[in-house]
Design a protein around this motif. Structure first.
Motif, PDB file in Angstrom:
ATOM      1  N   GLU A  65       0.831  -1.214   0.000  1.00  0.00           N
ATOM      2  CA  GLU A  65       0.000   0.000   0.000  1.00  0.00           C
ATOM      3  C   GLU A  65       0.859   1.254   0.000  1.00  0.00           C
ATOM      4  OE1 GLU A  65      -1.674  -1.082   3.929  1.00  0.00           O
ATOM      5  OE2 GLU A  65      -1.058   0.952   4.546  1.00  0.00           O
ATOM      6  N   VAL A  66       0.190   2.378  -0.240  1.00  0.00           N
ATOM      7  CA  VAL A  66       0.845   3.688  -0.140  1.00  0.00           C
ATOM      8  C   VAL A  66       0.107   4.446   0.955  1.00  0.00           C
ATOM      9  CG1 VAL A  66       1.416   5.828  -1.342  1.00  0.00           C
ATOM     10  CG2 VAL A  66       1.370   3.681  -2.606  1.00  0.00           C
ATOM     11  N   GLU A  67       0.870   5.127   1.803  1.00  0.00           N
ATOM     12  CA  GLU A  67       0.254   5.892   2.883  1.00  0.00           C
ATOM     13  C   GLU A  67       0.386   7.384   2.577  1.00  0.00           C
ATOM     14  OE1 GLU A  67       0.643   4.884   7.418  1.00  0.00           O
ATOM     15  OE2 GLU A  67       2.207   6.312   6.872  1.00  0.00           O
ATOM     16  N   LEU A  68      -0.726   8.114   2.690  1.00  0.00           N
ATOM     17  CA  LEU A  68      -0.713   9.549   2.443  1.00  0.00           C
ATOM     18  C   LEU A  68      -0.968  10.269   3.757  1.00  0.00           C
ATOM     19  CD1 LEU A  68      -3.078   9.632  -0.691  1.00  0.00           C
ATOM     20  CD2 LEU A  68      -0.581   9.443  -0.649  1.00  0.00           C
ATOM     21  N   GLU A  69      -0.147  11.265   4.020  1.00  0.00           N
ATOM     22  CA  GLU A  69      -0.411  12.074   5.215  1.00  0.00           C
ATOM     23  C   GLU A  69      -0.988  13.412   4.754  1.00  0.00           C
ATOM     24  OE1 GLU A  69       2.726  12.180   8.130  1.00  0.00           O
ATOM     25  OE2 GLU A  69       1.946  14.054   8.964  1.00  0.00           O
ATOM     26  N   LEU A  70      -2.122  13.791   5.339  1.00  0.00           N
ATOM     27  CA  LEU A  70      -2.766  15.051   4.968  1.00  0.00           C
ATOM     28  C   LEU A  70      -2.374  16.132   5.965  1.00  0.00           C
ATOM     29  CD1 LEU A  70      -6.408  13.853   4.107  1.00  0.00           C
ATOM     30  CD2 LEU A  70      -4.329  13.743   2.727  1.00  0.00           C
ATOM     31  N   ALA A  71      -2.449  17.393   5.490  1.00  0.00           N
ATOM     32  CA  ALA A  71      -2.189  18.511   6.412  1.00  0.00           C
ATOM     33  C   ALA A  71      -3.173  18.372   7.567  1.00  0.00           C
ATOM     34  CB  ALA A  71      -2.404  19.829   5.688  1.00  0.00           C
ATOM     35  N   GLY A  72      -2.708  18.430   8.782  1.00  0.00           N
ATOM     36  CA  GLY A  72      -3.580  18.180   9.933  1.00  0.00           C
ATOM     37  C   GLY A  72      -3.266  16.826  10.548  1.00  0.00           C
ATOM     38  N   GLY A  73      -2.511  16.001   9.795  1.00  0.00           N
ATOM     39  CA  GLY A  73      -2.018  14.758  10.383  1.00  0.00           C
ATOM     40  C   GLY A  73      -2.789  13.500  10.029  1.00  0.00           C
ATOM     41  N   GLU A  74      -3.970  13.627   9.418  1.00  0.00           N
ATOM     42  CA  GLU A  74      -4.750  12.425   9.081  1.00  0.00           C
ATOM     43  C   GLU A  74      -3.974  11.534   8.105  1.00  0.00           C
ATOM     44  OE1 GLU A  74      -8.946  11.267   6.858  1.00  0.00           O
ATOM     45  OE2 GLU A  74      -8.502  13.366   7.261  1.00  0.00           O
ATOM     46  N   LEU A  75      -4.108  10.226   8.267  1.00  0.00           N
ATOM     47  CA  LEU A  75      -3.441   9.279   7.370  1.00  0.00           C
ATOM     48  C   LEU A  75      -4.464   8.565   6.489  1.00  0.00           C
ATOM     49  CD1 LEU A  75      -0.872   7.614   9.837  1.00  0.00           C
ATOM     50  CD2 LEU A  75      -0.467   9.488   8.219  1.00  0.00           C
ATOM     51  N   LEU A  76      -4.144   8.427   5.197  1.00  0.00           N
ATOM     52  CA  LEU A  76      -5.005   7.682   4.262  1.00  0.00           C
ATOM     53  C   LEU A  76      -4.178   6.561   3.671  1.00  0.00           C
ATOM     54  CD1 LEU A  76      -6.874  10.253   1.981  1.00  0.00           C
ATOM     55  CD2 LEU A  76      -7.822   8.838   3.771  1.00  0.00           C
ATOM     56  N   ARG A  77      -4.811   5.398   3.457  1.00  0.00           N
ATOM     57  CA  ARG A  77      -4.081   4.270   2.859  1.00  0.00           C
ATOM     58  C   ARG A  77      -4.732   3.916   1.528  1.00  0.00           C
ATOM     59  NH1 ARG A  77      -5.395   0.049   6.867  1.00  0.00           N
ATOM     60  NH2 ARG A  77      -3.914  -1.293   5.783  1.00  0.00           N
ATOM     61  N   THR A  78      -3.893   3.590   0.548  1.00  0.00           N
ATOM     62  CA  THR A  78      -4.431   3.230  -0.767  1.00  0.00           C
ATOM     63  C   THR A  78      -3.544   2.174  -1.427  1.00  0.00           C
ATOM     64  OG1 THR A  78      -5.085   4.101  -2.937  1.00  0.00           O
ATOM     65  CG2 THR A  78      -3.177   5.130  -1.941  1.00  0.00           C
ATOM     66  N   ARG A  79      -4.195   1.367  -2.279  1.00  0.00           N
ATOM     67  CA  ARG A  79      -3.383   0.372  -3.023  1.00  0.00           C
ATOM     68  C   ARG A  79      -2.704   1.025  -4.223  1.00  0.00           C
ATOM     69  NH1 ARG A  79      -5.460  -4.008  -0.409  1.00  0.00           N
ATOM     70  NH2 ARG A  79      -7.691  -3.744  -0.151  1.00  0.00           N
ATOM     71  N   LEU A  80      -3.431   1.978  -4.849  1.00  0.00           N
ATOM     72  CA  LEU A  80      -2.884   2.652  -6.030  1.00  0.00           C
ATOM     73  C   LEU A  80      -3.037   4.153  -5.845  1.00  0.00           C
ATOM     74  CD1 LEU A  80      -1.891   2.745  -9.016  1.00  0.00           C
ATOM     75  CD2 LEU A  80      -4.292   2.525  -9.712  1.00  0.00           C
ATOM     76  N   LEU A  81      -1.957   4.883  -6.094  1.00  0.00           N
ATOM     77  CA  LEU A  81      -1.992   6.348  -6.021  1.00  0.00           C
ATOM     78  C   LEU A  81      -1.861   6.905  -7.439  1.00  0.00           C
ATOM     79  CD1 LEU A  81      -1.805   9.076  -4.502  1.00  0.00           C
ATOM     80  CD2 LEU A  81       0.673   8.733  -4.419  1.00  0.00           C
ATOM     81  N   VAL A  82      -2.751   7.849  -7.791  1.00  0.00           N
ATOM     82  CA  VAL A  82      -2.691   8.453  -9.130  1.00  0.00           C
ATOM     83  C   VAL A  82      -2.500   9.961  -8.981  1.00  0.00           C
ATOM     84  CG1 VAL A  82      -3.898   8.817 -11.314  1.00  0.00           C
ATOM     85  CG2 VAL A  82      -4.207   6.663 -10.072  1.00  0.00           C
ATOM     86  N   ALA A  83      -1.497  10.485  -9.667  1.00  0.00           N
ATOM     87  CA  ALA A  83      -1.266  11.941  -9.675  1.00  0.00           C
ATOM     88  C   ALA A  83      -1.976  12.535 -10.878  1.00  0.00           C
ATOM     89  CB  ALA A  83       0.231  12.233  -9.746  1.00  0.00           C
ATOM     90  N   ALA A  84      -2.886  13.489 -10.615  1.00  0.00           N
ATOM     91  CA  ALA A  84      -3.618  14.179 -11.699  1.00  0.00           C
ATOM     92  C   ALA A  84      -3.671  15.659 -11.347  1.00  0.00           C
ATOM     93  CB  ALA A  84      -5.028  13.591 -11.837  1.00  0.00           C
ATOM     94  N   ASP A  85      -2.549  16.148 -10.814  1.00  0.00           N
ATOM     95  CA  ASP A  85      -2.564  17.508 -10.251  1.00  0.00           C
ATOM     96  C   ASP A  85      -1.783  18.506 -11.090  1.00  0.00           C
ATOM     97  OD1 ASP A  85      -0.276  16.134  -9.534  1.00  0.00           O
ATOM     98  OD2 ASP A  85      -0.119  16.977  -7.531  1.00  0.00           O
ATOM     99  N   SER A  86      -2.017  18.487 -12.406  1.00  0.00           N
ATOM    100  CA  SER A  86      -1.550  19.501 -13.361  1.00  0.00           C
ATOM    101  C   SER A  86      -0.109  19.275 -13.806  1.00  0.00           C
ATOM    102  CB  SER A  86      -1.706  20.923 -12.803  1.00  0.00           C
ATOM    103  OG  SER A  86      -0.568  21.304 -12.064  1.00  0.00           O
ATOM    104  N   ARG A  87       0.270  20.070 -14.813  1.00  0.00           N
ATOM    105  CA  ARG A  87       1.622  19.892 -15.390  1.00  0.00           C
ATOM    106  C   ARG A  87       2.721  20.264 -14.393  1.00  0.00           C
ATOM    107  NH1 ARG A  87       1.452  22.710 -20.766  1.00  0.00           N
ATOM    108  NH2 ARG A  87      -0.681  21.977 -20.625  1.00  0.00           N
ATOM    109  N   PHE A  88       2.378  21.065 -13.387  1.00  0.00           N
ATOM    110  CA  PHE A  88       3.371  21.426 -12.360  1.00  0.00           C
ATOM    111  C   PHE A  88       3.176  20.548 -11.117  1.00  0.00           C
ATOM    112  CE2 PHE A  88       2.551  25.347 -14.857  1.00  0.00           C
ATOM    113  CZ  PHE A  88       3.777  25.395 -15.513  1.00  0.00           C
TER     114      PHE A  88
END
Ligand SMILES: Cc1cc2nc3c(=O)[nH]c(=O)nc-3n(C[C@H](O)[C@H](O)[C@H](O)COP(=O)(O)OP(=O)(O)OC[C@H]3O[C@@H](n4cnc5c(N)ncnc54)[C@H](O)[C@@H]3O)c2cc1C
Length: 390
Positions: free
Chosen positions: A142-165
Motif C-alpha cells: 500500500e501507499v500511505e498519504l499524510e494530509l495537512a492536519g495529520g490524518e493518514l489515508l491508505r491506498t493500493r494505487l496512487l494516481v497523480a492528476a494535479d496539473s503539469r506542475f
C-alpha cells in the motif's frame, strides 16, 4: 480502511478517471485542494477545448457528453494554417476523411462541471476538497498519504492528476522534462463581423501567433501568443482599444471585433514526466504529459491516459490480481508513452520552427505549407486521425 485508488487532483483528468473506475467494486477517493464550490460551478477560464471524435466517444461512454449544455458545444468543421502575411492557407477539411466535422469545441468550464456532476452520481467515489497531501510513504502492499492536519489515508494505487506542475510527481521523486517556450498565451472570446464558417485558424504570423477557434454564432475564441510583457500590456487595455488592436493583428480578416469575455493568460510551458509510473503509482493528464496548446492535444491525451490506465486496472481487477502490480502499471506506461511521446516532440519542433522569425525559416515554413497542401494523403491522414472513433 484502505482505499483501492486515491487520485490527487480533481481536474478534468482526475474526475474522468474516478468516473471510469466507478461501478466495479473499487473504493476511490479524490483529493483536491480547491473548494468544492469551485468544482461544482467552475469559473470561465478562457480555455475552449478542441475534442477529437475518439475523445467525444469516451466522454459519451463516461456519461459526460450528455451533460454538456448545447450552447457550450460548437462544431469544428475544418482547420487552416497560415504563415506570415500570405493569404495562402493549408486546409485540413473534415470532408477529406468523409466526416462532417473534425471535432467539437467545448468550454473547459463545461467539461469540468459535467465531470463533477458525473462523479457526484458515483456512490463509490469519495471527493475530499480543500485538502493537501504533505507526505507520501511507500509500503509493499500500500501507499500511505499524510494530509495537512495529520490524518493518514491508505491506498493500493496512487494516481497523480494535479496539473503539469504536479507537486505529487515531485513528492514521488519523479522528474519531468520541462520546456519553457518563454511566451504567454492570451485567450478570450470575441464577436466578429465576418463569418468563421466553423473553421479554426492557426496563424503563424511574424512576431506573433494567432489562433481562432469557432464558437456558436459569429463568436470565436481568440488565442494570441506573445512575450509576457506584451500580453500584460494587452490585458491592461480597455475593451475598445483591445478590440481595435485585435482587428489590426488579424489584418481585419474578420472585420470589426468586440471583446465578449474576460481575458485570461497562460505561460507556455510543456512538461513530459521522466516516468509515467512508479511503485504503486501512476501519472495521468497534464501531470504525465503537459502539451503546448498549439496542436490541441492536451486534454485529448489526458482522456487517452484515463482510458489506458482504467483499462489496465479493470483488467487486473477482473483477473482478481493486484491492481497496482508492476506489470499492470508498466502496460499503461508503455501504451501511453507510445501514443504521446512522438506527438509531444513533433509539437515542440513545430512551435520552434513556426515561431522562429529568421528569414530562411520564414521562407521554409511558407514553402512547407504549400508542399503539404499538395500532399492529399498527408491531409487525409491528419483529418482521419482527428475523426477516427478511437
Ligand atoms: C489556453 C489553453 C488551451 C487549451 N486548449 C486545448 C485544446 O484545444 N484541446 C485539448 O485537448 N487540450 C487543451 N488544453 C489543455 C487542457 O486544458 C489540459 O490538458 C487539461 O485541463 C488538463 O487536465 P488535468 O486534469 O490533467 O489538469 P488540470 O486541469 O491542471 O487540473 C489539475 C487539478 O488538480 C488540482 N491540484 C493541483 N495541485 C494539487 C495538489 N497539490 N493537491 C490537490 N489538488 C491539486 C487543481 O486544483 C486542479 O483541480 C489547453 C490548455 C490551455 C492552457
Amino acid at each position: 480502511m484502505i482505499h483501492d485508488v486515491a487520485i490527487i487532483g480533481a481536474g478534468p483528468a482526475g474526475l474522468c478517471l474516478a468516473r471510469a473506475l466507478s461501478g466495479q467494486g473499487l473504493s476511490i477517493v479524490l483529493l483536491e485542494r480547491q473548494a468544492e464550490t469551485a468544482l461544482a460551478d467552475p469559473a470561465f477560464d478562457g480555455r475552449e477545448i478542441a475534442l477529437t471524435h475518439a475523445s467525444q466517444a469516451l466522454l459519451e461512454h463516461l456519461g459526460l457528453w450528455q451533460r454538456l449544455p448545447a450552447e457550450e458545444v460548437a462544431v469544428l468543421r475544418d482547420a487552416q494554417v497560415l504563415n506570415g502575411p500570405s493569404l495562402f492557407a493549408l486546409k485540413i477539411e473534415a470532408g477529406q476523411a468523409g466526416a462532417e466535422r473534425l471535432g467539437h469545441l467545448v468550454a473547459n468550464r463545461a467539461i469540468r462541471r459535467a465531470a463533477y456532476e458525473a462523479v457526484q452520481a458515483c456512490a463509490d467515489v469519495q471527493l475530499r476538497c480543500e485538502v493537501a497531501v504533505t507526505a507520501i510513504r511507500h509500503h509493499e502492499r500500500e501507499v500511505e498519504l499524510e494530509l495537512a492536519g495529520g490524518e493518514l489515508l491508505r491506498t493500493r494505487l496512487l494516481v497523480a492528476a494535479d496539473s503539469r506542475f504536479s507537486e505529487t510527481r515531485r513528492q514521488l521523486g519523479i522528474g519531468a522534462r520541462l520546456k519553457d517556450f518563454g511566451k504567454t498565451m492570451l485567450v478570450c472570446r470575441m464577436d466578429h463581423e465576418k463569418p468563421h464558417r466553423q473553421t479554426a485558424w492557426e496563424w503563424f504570423g511574424y512576431g506573433q501567433t494567432l489562433a481562432l477557434l469557432p464558437l456558436n454564432g459569429e463568436q470565436s475564441s481568440v488565442v494570441l501568443t506573445l512575450p509576457p510583457r506584451e500580453i500584460e500590456r494587452l490585458r491592461a487595455l480597455d475593451e475598445d482599444a483591445f478590440a481595435r488592436e485585435m482587428e489590426r493583428r488579424f489584418d481585419r480578416r474578420l472585420g470589426a471585433m468586440r471583446l465578449a469575455s474576460e481575458r485570461h493568460a497562460y505561460p507556455l510551458v510543456g512538461a513530459y514526466a521522466e516516468k509515467l509510473v512508479g511503485p504503486r503509482c501512476a501519472l495521468i493528464g497534464d501531470a504525465a504529459v503537459g502539451m503546448h496548446p498549439v496542436t490541441a492535444h492536451g486534454f485529448n491525451f489526458g482522456l487517452g491516459s484515463v482510458q489506458r490506465l482504467s483499462a489496465a486496472v479493470l483488467a487486473a481487477r477482473a483477473r482478481r490480481e493486484d491492481i497496482a502490480a508492476p506489470s499492470v502499471l508498466a502496460r499503461y506506461a508503455r501504451q501511453h508513452r507510445l501514443a504521446t511521446w512522438p506527438l509531444y516532440q513533433a509539437t515542440n519542433l513545430l512551435v520552434d520552427v513556426y515561431t522562429d522569425d529568421r528569414l530562411p525559416l520564414k521562407l521554409l515554413r511558407g514553402a512547407g505549407l504549400r508542399v503539404a497542401q499538395g500532399l492529399l494523403p498527408l491531409k487525409k491522414g491528419i483529418a482521419r486521425h482527428l475523426t477516427s472513433p478511437g
